[in-house]
Design an enzyme around this catalytic site. Sequence first.
Site, short mmCIF file in Angstrom:
data_model
loop_
_atom_site.label_atom_id
_atom_site.label_comp_id
_atom_site.label_asym_id
_atom_site.label_seq_id
_atom_site.Cartn_x
_atom_site.Cartn_y
_atom_site.Cartn_z
N ARG A 172 0.83 -1.22 0.00
CA ARG A 172 0.00 0.00 0.00
C ARG A 172 0.86 1.26 0.00
O ARG A 172 0.51 2.26 -0.64
CB ARG A 172 -0.94 -0.02 1.22
CG ARG A 172 -2.01 1.06 1.18
CD ARG A 172 -3.12 0.77 2.16
NE ARG A 172 -2.74 1.09 3.53
CZ ARG A 172 -3.55 0.90 4.57
NH1 ARG A 172 -4.74 0.34 4.40
NH2 ARG A 172 -3.16 1.21 5.79
N LYS A 187 11.30 -0.50 6.64
CA LYS A 187 11.64 -1.23 7.87
C LYS A 187 10.39 -1.96 8.34
O LYS A 187 9.47 -1.37 8.90
CB LYS A 187 12.11 -0.29 8.98
CG LYS A 187 12.76 -1.07 10.14
CD LYS A 187 12.64 -0.37 11.47
CE LYS A 187 11.33 -0.64 12.16
NZ LYS A 187 11.10 -2.08 12.55
N PRO A 188 10.32 -3.28 8.08
CA PRO A 188 9.16 -4.04 8.54
C PRO A 188 9.21 -4.26 10.04
O PRO A 188 10.26 -4.13 10.67
CB PRO A 188 9.30 -5.38 7.79
CG PRO A 188 10.78 -5.52 7.56
CD PRO A 188 11.31 -4.12 7.37
N ALA A 189 8.07 -4.59 10.62
CA ALA A 189 8.01 -4.89 12.05
C ALA A 189 8.91 -6.07 12.39
O ALA A 189 9.05 -7.01 11.60
CB ALA A 189 6.57 -5.21 12.45
N GLU A 190 9.51 -6.02 13.55
CA GLU A 190 10.46 -7.07 13.94
C GLU A 190 9.77 -8.43 14.10
O GLU A 190 10.41 -9.47 13.98
CB GLU A 190 11.18 -6.70 15.23
CG GLU A 190 10.28 -6.50 16.44
CD GLU A 190 9.73 -5.07 16.55
OE1 GLU A 190 9.15 -4.76 17.61
OE2 GLU A 190 9.88 -4.29 15.60
N SER A 244 1.09 2.60 16.26
CA SER A 244 0.40 3.24 17.39
C SER A 244 0.53 4.75 17.34
O SER A 244 1.49 5.30 16.78
CB SER A 244 0.98 2.72 18.71
OG SER A 244 2.28 3.24 18.92
N GLU A 265 -0.67 6.61 9.73
CA GLU A 265 -1.92 5.85 9.90
C GLU A 265 -1.81 5.21 11.27
O GLU A 265 -1.07 4.25 11.46
CB GLU A 265 -2.06 4.83 8.78
CG GLU A 265 -3.45 4.21 8.69
CD GLU A 265 -3.58 2.94 9.49
OE1 GLU A 265 -4.18 3.01 10.60
OE2 GLU A 265 -3.08 1.90 9.05
N ARG A 293 -11.64 -10.29 12.58
CA ARG A 293 -10.59 -10.44 11.57
C ARG A 293 -9.23 -10.28 12.23
O ARG A 293 -9.00 -9.34 12.99
CB ARG A 293 -10.78 -9.39 10.47
CG ARG A 293 -9.82 -9.53 9.32
CD ARG A 293 -10.20 -8.63 8.16
NE ARG A 293 -10.24 -7.23 8.52
CZ ARG A 293 -9.70 -6.24 7.79
NH1 ARG A 293 -9.10 -6.53 6.66
NH2 ARG A 293 -9.79 -5.01 8.17
N CYS A 299 -6.33 -2.04 13.06
CA CYS A 299 -6.55 -0.67 13.53
C CYS A 299 -7.98 -0.20 13.31
O CYS A 299 -8.46 0.70 14.00
CB CYS A 299 -5.58 0.29 12.84
SG CYS A 299 -5.64 0.21 11.04
N GLU A 397 -7.84 1.14 22.76
CA GLU A 397 -7.93 0.24 21.62
C GLU A 397 -7.54 -1.15 22.09
O GLU A 397 -6.42 -1.38 22.54
CB GLU A 397 -6.98 0.71 20.52
CG GLU A 397 -7.06 -0.08 19.25
CD GLU A 397 -6.14 0.47 18.17
OE1 GLU A 397 -6.44 0.27 16.98
OE2 GLU A 397 -5.11 1.10 18.51
#
Length: 495
Positions: A172, A187-190, A244, A265, A293, A299, A397
């Site tokens: 996206r 940088k993807p999440a660890e 977050s 976002e 889901r 989010c 949340e």
Amino acid sequence: MMEVLKGHGLRYASLLHQEAYIGGKWVSAASGKLFPVTNPANSKVIASVPDMEVTDTEAAINSAYEAFQTWQTTTARERSLLLRNWYNLMEQHKEDLALIVTAEAGKPLSESRGEIGYGSSFLEWFSEEAKRIYGEVAQSPASSKELFFLRQPIGVASMITPWNFPNAMITRKAGAALAAGCTCVIKPAEDTPLSALAAVDLAEKAGFPPGVINVVTTSRANTPAVGKLMCTSPKVAGISFTGSTAIGRVLYEQCASGIKRIGLELGGNAPFIVFSSADVKSAVEGLMVAKFRNSGQACISANRILVQEEIYDKFSEALEEAVRKRLTVGDGFNKEVNIGPLININQLKRVERIVNESVAAGAGVVLGGKCHDMGDLFFQPTILCNVTEDMACFQEEIFGPVIALKKFKCEEEAVNIANASKFGLACYFYSQDVSQVWRVARRLESGMIGINEGLISTAEGAFGGVKQSGIGREGSRHGIDDYTYLKYICLGGIN
């Protein structure tokens, strides 16, 4: 990892990478350090990837900056064709990509397949939108001048992506940036780097030149320093972050020194309103999708469930029956499972705390309410009733498989409760009253609204929030806006 995934039908082991991708090469961290990636369903280590630091990230940024000097001169058609190639490869390898998502994120395989389709759709969409980045000709106040507005790529775009949709959140962002003529450092999440590396493997095969797309993997310990450089480097023109609100606020501050373009976002606290005129069966179906889901780890997951008192009993009974009969908890690789684990122990403890605090404050437990005996990171599908607005399950949340139910009397009360949040990402409501539909849609303080619909995400939609839920939009024709700037050209001396 390879043996495990082959056992589930993996066809192309070449998609599994345990190196990062910088400057068109698969590389290790300069330090040689690694960090483990685990399957949240059983806590087993499935891979180890480079634990990169600031030095490695600087190399990725330099590579992207150098590549931008030529990438920005490519034609829209050239970029479109490359994105289309990437989309085609994603479609060809969709089953393998889904297996990787389930292995590292834990979500049921059926949902992982859905995510890959969703992720691929952004590449298809932006391959088409690349050719629609239009400029303007303005009417000049003088006959000796002509006025033009051009949209041009901003430069290197840093992207920090979350673990809950490890494929789609990359496509996206990267799809829009590449269509505009920007280069990327991702940088993807660890927790979920393998999906990023698999996607970029296919981007490389699609023909993207070295340096146009780069992936830096890093542990949680090194993430703050790496993230700061991605925000402050003078060679970075903008940053896109999904995560977050707390982290988004930090990145926002770090980008301020360089006046960077930024897209955020962030968190949500989505209300789900069921008015008395609603089709109850349809509303229950919508809530099952909007809440469960990815085990509630989205989010835009429905968080505050408001039901008008005339139909509260009917709705709650139908909902309880649906949750009891239709949800199966377990390892995402099992065909019958539709509720997987939470991503890590911190998330499990968060959900457990929110439920316990709400129950201690007076909420009733209709179903669940505890950790599941399926494994260390599983939580029971839960329904809480008698909820009040000041309880943790309404204020925070949840990001877990927990439904919090509250009655309301009238439309005005429901809208006021829905808007009483610092977040404004998504809202849902069900009503068959056309006048009410328009009134409520206008009044809800949210960037996205699902009316008689629980699944609103699509490449064609403008995804984003208001208030503390973020800045900018992703997807739709507006998704490219964050990656272009407007250049005004005044051409004189015509007469």
